[in-house]
Structures are given as structure tokens and as C-alpha cells.
Design a protein around this motif. Structure first.
Motif, PDB file in Angstrom:
ATOM      1  N   LEU A 246      31.135  46.226  34.202  1.00  0.00           N
ATOM      2  CA  LEU A 246      31.192  45.627  35.421  1.00  0.00           C
ATOM      3  C   LEU A 246      31.603  44.262  35.001  1.00  0.00           C
ATOM      4  O   LEU A 246      31.947  43.838  33.710  1.00  0.00           O
ATOM      5  N   ALA A 247      32.524  43.660  35.608  1.00  0.00           N
ATOM      6  CA  ALA A 247      33.553  42.770  35.540  1.00  0.00           C
ATOM      7  C   ALA A 247      32.632  41.788  36.971  1.00  0.00           C
ATOM      8  O   ALA A 247      32.747  42.371  37.596  1.00  0.00           O
TER       9      ALA A 247
ATOM     10  N   TRP B 295      33.359  47.436  38.709  1.00  0.00           N
ATOM     11  CA  TRP B 295      33.650  48.160  37.612  1.00  0.00           C
ATOM     12  C   TRP B 295      35.467  48.233  37.325  1.00  0.00           C
ATOM     13  O   TRP B 295      36.253  47.950  37.441  1.00  0.00           O
ATOM     14  N   GLU B 296      35.107  48.181  35.601  1.00  0.00           N
ATOM     15  CA  GLU B 296      36.246  48.240  34.738  1.00  0.00           C
ATOM     16  C   GLU B 296      36.348  49.511  34.624  1.00  0.00           C
ATOM     17  O   GLU B 296      35.515  49.843  33.210  1.00  0.00           O
ATOM     18  N   PRO B 297      37.550  49.906  34.656  1.00  0.00           N
ATOM     19  CA  PRO B 297      38.322  51.339  33.833  1.00  0.00           C
ATOM     20  C   PRO B 297      38.515  51.294  32.278  1.00  0.00           C
ATOM     21  O   PRO B 297      38.156  51.857  31.670  1.00  0.00           O
ATOM     22  N   ASP B 298      38.493  49.880  31.940  1.00  0.00           N
ATOM     23  CA  ASP B 298      38.235  49.754  30.583  1.00  0.00           C
ATOM     24  C   ASP B 298      37.664  48.692  29.986  1.00  0.00           C
ATOM     25  O   ASP B 298      37.738  47.835  29.873  1.00  0.00           O
TER      26      ASP B 298
ATOM     27  N   MET C 109      40.227  41.436  33.234  1.00  0.00           N
ATOM     28  CA  MET C 109      39.550  41.651  33.955  1.00  0.00           C
ATOM     29  C   MET C 109      40.821  42.418  35.245  1.00  0.00           C
ATOM     30  O   MET C 109      41.845  41.691  35.158  1.00  0.00           O
ATOM     31  N   SER C 110      40.789  43.488  35.653  1.00  0.00           N
ATOM     32  CA  SER C 110      41.342  44.448  36.263  1.00  0.00           C
ATOM     33  C   SER C 110      41.889  44.237  37.557  1.00  0.00           C
ATOM     34  O   SER C 110      42.556  44.366  38.431  1.00  0.00           O
ATOM     35  N   ASP C 111      40.616  43.303  38.817  1.00  0.00           N
ATOM     36  CA  ASP C 111      40.837  43.207  40.309  1.00  0.00           C
ATOM     37  C   ASP C 111      39.752  42.589  39.912  1.00  0.00           C
ATOM     38  O   ASP C 111      38.596  42.022  39.709  1.00  0.00           O
ATOM     39  N   ASP C 112      39.748  41.202  41.698  1.00  0.00           N
ATOM     40  CA  ASP C 112      39.402  40.781  41.236  1.00  0.00           C
ATOM     41  C   ASP C 112      37.822  41.236  43.000  1.00  0.00           C
ATOM     42  O   ASP C 112      38.771  40.992  43.573  1.00  0.00           O
ATOM     43  N   ALA C 113      36.575  41.328  42.990  1.00  0.00           N
ATOM     44  CA  ALA C 113      36.134  42.334  43.665  1.00  0.00           C
ATOM     45  C   ALA C 113      35.661  41.029  44.816  1.00  0.00           C
ATOM     46  O   ALA C 113      35.822  41.761  46.066  1.00  0.00           O
ATOM     47  N   SER C 114      36.116  40.259  44.345  1.00  0.00           N
ATOM     48  CA  SER C 114      35.640  38.883  45.194  1.00  0.00           C
ATOM     49  C   SER C 114      36.660  38.862  46.425  1.00  0.00           C
ATOM     50  O   SER C 114      36.449  38.956  47.753  1.00  0.00           O
ATOM     51  N   TYR C 115      38.130  39.288  46.451  1.00  0.00           N
ATOM     52  CA  TYR C 115      38.667  39.333  47.696  1.00  0.00           C
ATOM     53  C   TYR C 115      39.285  40.944  47.686  1.00  0.00           C
ATOM     54  O   TYR C 115      39.731  40.705  48.873  1.00  0.00           O
ATOM     55  N   SER C 116      39.232  41.221  47.243  1.00  0.00           N
ATOM     56  CA  SER C 116      39.835  43.516  47.122  1.00  0.00           C
ATOM     57  C   SER C 116      38.205  43.598  48.214  1.00  0.00           C
ATOM     58  O   SER C 116      39.188  44.688  49.091  1.00  0.00           O
ATOM     59  N   ARG C 117      36.977  43.459  48.200  1.00  0.00           N
ATOM     60  CA  ARG C 117      36.064  43.597  48.913  1.00  0.00           C
ATOM     61  C   ARG C 117      36.039  43.731  50.498  1.00  0.00           C
ATOM     62  O   ARG C 117      35.582  43.690  50.745  1.00  0.00           O
TER      63      ARG C 117
END
Length: 488
Positions: A322-323, A334-337, A343-351
Motif C-alpha cells: 500500500l501507499a 494498493w500499488e501495482p508495482d 506512488m501511482s495514485d493519491d487515494a485521498s484525492y481519487s476516492r
């Protein structure tokens, strides 16, 4: 500008709608006015006045309480940051009479999303004007115009200041108590605007509301050879590590006190020593830094005791795949790599982005009655990436001098600063560092009040914080508007 079918002269397209909000003990009747105001600039040719030329159309939404006395009724002008962000977050997250139900870290709302009344709205205590800077929201340069002049520190400042002046004049509000509320880069804008409005328009404010404050961008950047941010981020790293269980059952306050002391004294000293730092001292600093941040001693040693923030968000929970979020470290994705450095994505924004975007696009059309085929630019990456700070060549981008100047010229100006413990975008200790160096006399230091919350950058996503923060802002406006009223 030629007025032709192909290139018509732009005009304001404001729409007014009546509304009622049910509060605990009464109903609040208010009027919403939303749409675009034409921003004009004085034109000169060979030194001769050519009139006011339309340059941009700026979108805003204003809420005014029906039947209120404008001489005593406060008005708050609000905007977000980015740069390149529309005002949607403060509008539908905290201040406005309607709010989006986005959910929180443990229970994000699923699509389709919903809106709800906001009885905690600041509208109970102050009229509200939400402003979208040029190229955000529905704000655009006029047909054939160049928006780049607004994509920079000074152009942005002058355009927002002119919109505030226009709205104030057209609505007869020069004698109203006035506030600016900004979030993130919007706090830097608000601090500079306080000085600009005084000097350019003679408009003095009652207060500034700075949410997730950053007044000096140099305190949140990691330039080669610069160590300041490596220390100022440590308390935020410690808070995020605490949230994710890296400090056992230690109270958060105890962890933060230790982190702040370490970030103020021993860590800056160690970083300044460079290769002069003894092996024993280096090992001790690495151990303490690792303990506070939740990272391994070997990692801290490998990065030379300097933990860059995007690396931290990716490294802290790497063993779990995780990131953590940047805007709000409580969130994880969850991080794919599993070996990626960032990190590939900021979950706190995308969610939460989907809920706010859908909520506003529904709200503006169906409830406020404003229709446009333009895309509502929630976050203009193009404007943000092209933002000009040419005024600051060779020095950090900062509004610290402007804020100090505004407070010295207007000793009645009060400042409310709100911090989120888990905000990894504008860390609270960096803002505290800046405030501690503000050039104001001792008697004005009491004009600054602080509020710390167990939340992130958009701290109102955390429901207990939203409730508490709404009450804090209501009290701030009521006690600084010089009208003799208490919060209702």
C-alpha cells in the motif's frame, strides 16, 4: 472587441434562485446568484483611454441571507488553490448551504452520489461568494483571448481582487465586515490579496481564514542542497505513521511533541553537519528518525537522513503493498508495482473526486439553475503546470511579506489558521514555522489563532472535524466582525 455573431461582446449571465435551509431552531431564507461576471481591463492606446475591454469571464456563486442588514452582515470570499483548482471543495465540502456526501477513509461513498443540506454552513453567520479563477470551473478567457496572463501569481491576484471589488460595489457591501477564506495555494493567494486589496482598492478586511496553509512554497519543496523541508515534514510523517499503527498505543499528542522537538533542534543540527557528523551521532539520529516516521533505520540511512515526502508516502506501508495518501495520509491505495519509488495514485484525492464532481455538476444545473455546455474544470492541470512565478526569480514563492504588511497596516485584521495532522501536501509544522517568523510586532501576534484537527488537507472529509471546524469558523467570524453579535 468587435460585436459580431462570430465574436459577440460577452455579458454577465448570472442566475438568481430563492432557497430555504432548515436549521435546528428556524429556517434561513437566502438567495443564490451564480454565473459568470465579465472581467474588464482599462485599455490605453498611445497613452489615451480606450475604455474597458473584456478579457475574461469569471464564474462565481454568491449566497446572501434574505432581509439582512448589509452594514452588519459579514461577507466571505472563498476560493481553493492548486493553483488550477476550482472552489468546489470549500463550496460543497465545508462552507456552503449544500454539501456533497463523499464518505470518509473507512466508508467512501459509492456512485451515484448524493447531496445534503448543511445546517453547519457558514452562511448562517456570513454571506458567501465562491470564486473560480480563470481556467477553473466555468471561468475562461474571452473568445480569442489569451488566458496565460491569469496563470501566474500577479495576474491571478489582480483578477481575483477585481472580482471582489466588482461584487462588493455592485451589491452595496463596502461597509460590510469582509473576510477571505482560502485553502492550500488559496491561503497564499488570500494572504497576498489582503495586502493587494488594501493598497490597490483601499479595501480593508476583518479577517483571513487560512485552511491547510502554505505561505512560503520553499517550506514544502525539496531542492537539492536544501534541508529545511526534510525537518519540517517530520511531525506530519510521525502523525501518519501513528495513524497506521507504527507507534503502538502512544497518544498522538505525545508523538507529535517529540517529533516537533526533534524537527526543531537535533535533526536540523545533524543535517547541517553533513560529513562532519560523527558515526555515533548519525546512528542515533537515524534511529530516532526511523522510530518517529515508521520507516526502517536502513532506509533512513540510505536516503542520508533526508526523507522526501512522495517517497515517504510510498515507503511507509510498502510491506503491505500500500501507499498512503498525500493530501490525507489516513487513506491508502494498493500499488501495482511494489518496487516503485513513488506512488501511482493519491487515494485521498481519487476516492472523493468523483463525488464532488458529480455533486457540483448536478447542483449547479438542477438547484442553482445555471446551464453550460462547458466542462466544469475541477482541477485544471494545464493551468497549474503553466503557472508563472516569474516575480520570484531566485527566491522562494512566498506571501509572508504581504501578510505582515497587511497586518501592520490594519492592526484589526485577524487570522484563523487551520491545520490537519495528516496533511502531507501542506504540513502543519511548516506553516507554524512560517508564522513564527512573521514580521509583525508583539502586540499583533495575538491576532493569529490556530486550530489543529485529526484530519488531512481537505479536513472536512473527516465528519467530526467538519462539525468542529464549522463551529470554530462561526465563532471566528462572529467575534471579529465588530458587530457585537455572538455565534447563533
Amino acid at each position: 472587441m468587435n460585436d459580431s455573431p462570430e465574436n459577440p461582446t460577452p455579458t454577465d449571465d448570472l442566475v438568481r434562485t430563492p432557497h430555504t435551509l432548515r436549521l435546528t431552531d428556524r429556517e434561513l431564507a437566502y438567495t443564490a446568484e451564480t454565473g459568470r461576471i465579465v472581467l474588464r481591463e482599462e485599455a490605453l492606446t498611445d497613452g489615451k483611454f480606450d475604455g474597458h475591454v473584456a478579457k475574461a469571464e469569471v464564474f462565481l456563486t454568491a449566497y446572501t441571507a434574505d432581509g439582512a442588514d448589509p452594514a452588519t452582515r459579514p461577507v466571505t470570499f472563498a476560493f481553493n488553490g492548486g493553483p488550477g483548482s476550482a472552489s468546489i471543495w470549500l463550496h460543497l465540502g465545508l462552507l456552503g448551504p449544500r454539501r456533497v456526501l463523499s464518505g470518509d477513509v473507512d466508508s467512501p461513498a459509492p456512485p451515484p452520489y448524493r447531496l445534503a443540506d448543511n445546517p453547519e454552513t457558514l452562511l448562517v453567520h456570513s454571506d458567501l461568494v465562491f470564486i473560480d479563477p480563470v481556467s477553473t470551473g466555468y471561468s475562461r478567457a474571452v473568445s480569442g483571448g489569451d488566458p496565460s496572463g491569469y496563470h501566474g501569481f500577479t495576474g491571478d491576484l489582480e483578477s481575483i481582487g477585481e472580482i471582489i471589488r466588482l461584487w462588493t460595489s455592485r451589491n452595496g457591501r463596502w461597509l460590510s465586515p469582509k473576510y477571505l477564506a482560502g485553502e492550500s495555494y488559496g491561503t497564499l493567494r488570500a494572504a497576498a490579496l489582503a495586502s493587494h486589496l488594501q493598497q490597490r482598492h483601499g479595501m480593508y478586511l476583518n479577517g483571513l481564514i487560512l485552511l491547510s496553509a502554505v505561505l512560503d512554497l520553499g517550506t514544502i519543496s525539496f531542492p537539492a542542497g536544501g534541508d529545511q523541508s526534510s525537518a519540517l515534514f517530520v511531525p506530519t510523517y510521525a502523525a501518519i505513521a501513528h495513524y497506521h499503527g507504527k507507534h503502538g498505543d502512544r497518544p498522538l499528542g505525545e508523538v507529535l511533541a517529540e517529533a516537533e522537538d526533534f524537527a526543531s533542534r537535533d535533526l536540523p543540527w545533524a543535517l547541517a553537519r553533513g560529513w562532519r557528523l560523527s558515526g555515533a551521532d548519525r546512528a542515533d539520529v537515524a534511529r530516532r528518525l526511523a522510530s518517529l516516521t515508521g520507516l526502517s533505520e536502513s532506509y533512513v540511512d540510505r536516503v542520508e537522513l533526508r526523507i522526501e515526502h512522495m517517497r515517504f508516502f510510498t515507503e511507509l506501508l510498502r510491506d503491505r503493498g500500500l501507499a498512503t495518501g498525500r493530501l490525507d495520509g489516513r487513506f491508502t491505495g494498493w500499488e501495482p508495482d511494489g518496487g516503485a519509488e513513488r506512488m501511482s495514485d493519491d487515494a485521498s484525492y481519487s476516492r472523493i473526486a468523483g463525488a464532488y464532481t458529480a455533486g457540483f455538476n448536478h447542483y449547479v444545473r438542477e438547484e442553482l439553475g445555471y446551464a453550460s455546455d462547458l466542462r466544469y474544470e475541477v482541477l485544471s492541470m494545464d493551468a497549474g503546470s503553466r503557472w508563472s512565478f516569474s516575480e520570484f526569480e531566485g527566491r522562494p514563492v512566498s506571501a509572508v511579506d504581504e501578510l505582515g504588511s497587511a497586518m501592520r497596516a490594519n492592526p484589526h485584521l485577524k487570522v484563523h489558521v487551520a491545520f490537519g495532522h495528516y496533511d502531507g501536501a501542506t504540513p502543519y509544522f511548516a506553516a507554524e514555522h512560517v508564522l513564527a517568523h512573521l514580521a509583525i510586532p508583539a502586540q499583533l501576534r495575538g491576532n493569529i489563532e490556530r486550530a489543529h484537527y485529526p484530519a488531512g488537507h481537505m479536513m472536512y472529509v473527516h465528519e467530526p472535524t467538519r462539525i468542529r471546524q464549522s463551529a470554530d469558523l462561526a465563532r471566528f467570524v462572529a467575534t471579529t466582525s465588530n458587530t457585537g453579535r455572538d455565534p447563533e
